[in-house]
Design a protein around this motif. Structure first.
Motif, short mmCIF file in Angstrom:
data_model
loop_
_atom_site.label_atom_id
_atom_site.label_comp_id
_atom_site.label_asym_id
_atom_site.label_seq_id
_atom_site.Cartn_x
_atom_site.Cartn_y
_atom_site.Cartn_z
N ALA A 6 0.78 -1.43 -0.07
CA ALA A 6 0.12 -0.06 0.02
C ALA A 6 0.85 1.27 -0.11
O ALA A 6 0.52 2.36 -0.80
CB ALA A 6 -1.07 -0.02 1.15
N ASP A 7 2.06 1.33 0.90
CA ASP A 7 2.80 2.34 0.75
C ASP A 7 3.55 2.55 -0.75
O ASP A 7 3.76 3.71 -1.05
CB ASP A 7 4.01 2.05 1.69
CG ASP A 7 3.67 1.94 3.33
OD1 ASP A 7 2.47 2.79 3.46
OD2 ASP A 7 4.34 1.67 4.07
N VAL A 8 3.69 1.50 -1.25
CA VAL A 8 4.42 1.63 -2.69
C VAL A 8 3.38 2.37 -3.61
O VAL A 8 3.60 3.18 -4.36
CB VAL A 8 4.36 0.13 -3.53
CG1 VAL A 8 5.02 0.38 -4.86
CG2 VAL A 8 5.85 -0.58 -2.59
N VAL A 9 2.02 1.90 -3.35
CA VAL A 9 0.80 2.50 -4.23
C VAL A 9 0.78 3.87 -4.14
O VAL A 9 0.89 4.71 -4.85
CB VAL A 9 -0.29 1.78 -4.02
CG1 VAL A 9 -1.32 2.45 -4.71
CG2 VAL A 9 -0.29 0.34 -4.50
N VAL A 10 0.74 4.43 -2.74
CA VAL A 10 0.58 5.79 -2.36
C VAL A 10 1.73 6.54 -2.94
O VAL A 10 1.74 7.55 -3.56
CB VAL A 10 0.43 6.10 -0.80
CG1 VAL A 10 0.38 7.41 -0.41
CG2 VAL A 10 -0.96 5.10 -0.49
N GLY A 11 3.08 5.75 -2.39
CA GLY A 11 4.46 6.82 -2.95
C GLY A 11 4.42 6.87 -4.55
O GLY A 11 4.73 7.97 -4.83
N GLU A 12 4.14 5.96 -5.22
CA GLU A 12 4.20 5.97 -6.58
C GLU A 12 3.32 6.94 -7.14
O GLU A 12 3.24 7.59 -8.13
CB GLU A 12 4.03 4.55 -7.36
CG GLU A 12 5.23 3.76 -6.97
CD GLU A 12 6.56 4.35 -7.38
OE1 GLU A 12 6.84 4.88 -8.62
OE2 GLU A 12 7.87 4.27 -6.79
N GLY A 13 2.20 7.16 -6.50
CA GLY A 13 0.89 7.70 -7.00
C GLY A 13 1.34 9.32 -6.89
O GLY A 13 0.92 10.27 -7.64
N HIS A 14 1.89 9.62 -5.51
CA HIS A 14 2.32 10.96 -5.43
C HIS A 14 3.55 11.29 -6.51
O HIS A 14 3.52 12.45 -6.74
CB HIS A 14 3.11 10.92 -4.08
CG HIS A 14 2.23 11.18 -2.80
ND1 HIS A 14 0.93 11.98 -3.11
CD2 HIS A 14 2.10 10.41 -1.53
CE1 HIS A 14 0.17 11.71 -1.88
NE2 HIS A 14 0.85 10.88 -1.10
N ARG A 15 4.28 10.41 -6.77
CA ARG A 15 5.51 10.39 -7.72
C ARG A 15 4.72 10.95 -9.14
O ARG A 15 5.27 11.78 -9.85
CB ARG A 15 6.36 9.52 -7.89
CG ARG A 15 7.43 9.48 -8.90
CD ARG A 15 8.17 8.18 -8.88
NE ARG A 15 9.19 8.27 -10.26
CZ ARG A 15 9.64 6.77 -10.27
NH1 ARG A 15 9.67 6.13 -9.76
NH2 ARG A 15 10.45 6.90 -11.50
N GLU A 54 10.01 18.42 2.24
CA GLU A 54 10.33 17.47 3.38
C GLU A 54 9.11 16.63 3.75
O GLU A 54 9.20 15.31 3.97
CB GLU A 54 10.45 18.11 4.75
CG GLU A 54 12.08 18.96 4.67
CD GLU A 54 12.13 19.65 5.88
OE1 GLU A 54 11.19 20.14 6.65
OE2 GLU A 54 13.31 19.90 6.46
N ALA A 55 7.67 17.26 3.29
CA ALA A 55 6.59 16.35 3.49
C ALA A 55 6.57 15.30 2.41
O ALA A 55 5.94 14.02 2.77
CB ALA A 55 5.58 17.32 3.53
N ARG A 56 6.99 15.68 1.14
CA ARG A 56 6.83 14.74 0.10
C ARG A 56 8.17 13.75 0.10
O ARG A 56 7.98 12.64 -0.27
CB ARG A 56 7.11 15.35 -1.33
CG ARG A 56 5.76 16.16 -1.40
CD ARG A 56 5.70 16.68 -3.04
NE ARG A 56 6.65 18.11 -3.06
CZ ARG A 56 7.59 18.29 -3.69
NH1 ARG A 56 8.18 17.28 -4.13
NH2 ARG A 56 8.10 19.55 -3.64
N ASP A 57 9.26 13.95 0.83
CA ASP A 57 10.27 13.10 1.27
C ASP A 57 11.09 13.25 2.56
O ASP A 57 12.01 13.81 2.62
CB ASP A 57 11.36 13.30 -0.18
CG ASP A 57 12.36 12.11 0.00
OD1 ASP A 57 12.34 11.15 0.55
OD2 ASP A 57 13.76 12.52 -0.59
N PRO A 58 10.29 12.68 3.44
CA PRO A 58 10.72 12.86 5.07
C PRO A 58 12.03 11.92 5.00
O PRO A 58 12.33 10.94 4.43
CB PRO A 58 9.69 11.95 5.58
CG PRO A 58 8.32 11.90 4.79
CD PRO A 58 8.88 11.98 3.34
N GLY A 59 13.13 12.71 5.55
CA GLY A 59 14.22 12.03 5.81
C GLY A 59 15.25 12.20 4.58
O GLY A 59 16.42 11.34 4.73
N GLY A 60 15.09 12.90 3.67
CA GLY A 60 16.01 13.03 2.53
C GLY A 60 16.86 13.91 2.79
O GLY A 60 17.88 14.31 2.04
#
Length: 240
Positions: free
Chosen positions: A52-61, A101-107
């Motif tokens: 599910a994290d993959v789906v959400v992350g790739e959707g944001h991308r 930072e919200a789109r890529d936490p820890g980057g």
């Protein structure tokens, strides 16, 4: 002149097709594969959450890439006219950093050095925030985890913003092309970076649409600085 314009148009179309075929297809493939796997009724909960994290992350991308393509199309068509208002640059810089930072936490993190009480500038706040977010995202991508420095001060009749990374720098022969749409450095893919090659081009378009200037300062091995200069209001406009 017409021949050169047609050549540049063909080059842009070729780059656009290349981007669509790869940068749109990759997240779509990941989303479809994750969705197919999620259909399994025997899938453990931990694996289900990871997919599910993959789906959400790739959707944001995908959403980010489409937004950049729309920005570029408006700039190319000359329909990105700024809606000018009084802007506080410090607020826009902090908002842009929070967005990245919200789109890529820890980057990676940002450090701010805003010199004195900065005067307001008259520009499109949404476009400027987009500019700063694109520049910060790009700087953080190549800063190898080191903090990105964000500085702003008044120099003469201009407000100057400098975004400084501690990355590998850009070779002199490549510096002329960094603001071209879809251009990516030779190490972009090899190092695992997946930038679209649109961020700097969009930043340049929006800065110039608001009457500003953007430039690059880079020494290989010593990092890169992107400089944005915005004109301050004249005495009569400021008084009004």
């Amino acid at each position: 002149v017409e021949t050169e314009a047609l050549r540049r148009s063909d080059t842009l179309k070729t780059a656009l097709l290349r981007t669509v075929s790869h940068d749109l297809r990759s997240p779509l493939t990941a989303i479809v594969a994750a969705g197919e796997t999620l259909r399994s009724s025997t899938l453990p909960q931990a694996d289900r959450e990871e997919l599910a994290d993959v789906v959400v992350g790739e959707g944001h991308r995908l959403d980010e890439l489409v937004a950049k393509l729309l920005d570029l199309s408006r700039l190319q068509a000359g329909t990105a006219d700024p809606h000018r208002d009084w802007c506080e640059i410090g607020e826009l810089l902090h908002a842009a950093a929070e967005d990245v930072e919200a789109r890529d936490p820890g980057g990676g993190s940002f450090t701010f050095s805003l010199h004195g009480e900065l005067p307001l500038v008259r520009a499109d706040p949404a476009q400027l925030e987009r500019v700063f977010a694109n520049l910060m995202e790009n700087a953080r991508r190549f800063s190898a985890g080191e903090p990105v420095s964000v500085r702003a001060r008044v120099v003469g009749q201009r407000l100057v913003v400098r975004i400084v990374d501690r990355g590998p720098g850009i070779p002199p022969d490549a510096q002329r092309r960094v603001f071209d749409p879809f251009w990516r450095g030779s190490d972009d893919r090899r190092d695992g970076h997946t930038g679209s090659g649109l961020g700097l081009a969009i930043a340049k378009g929006f800065v110039e649409a608001n009457g500003g200037r953007i430039a690059l300062e880079s020494v290989p091995g010593q990092g890169t600085t992107v400089v944005v200069e915005l004109e301050l209001a004249g005495p009569l406009e400021a008084a009004a």
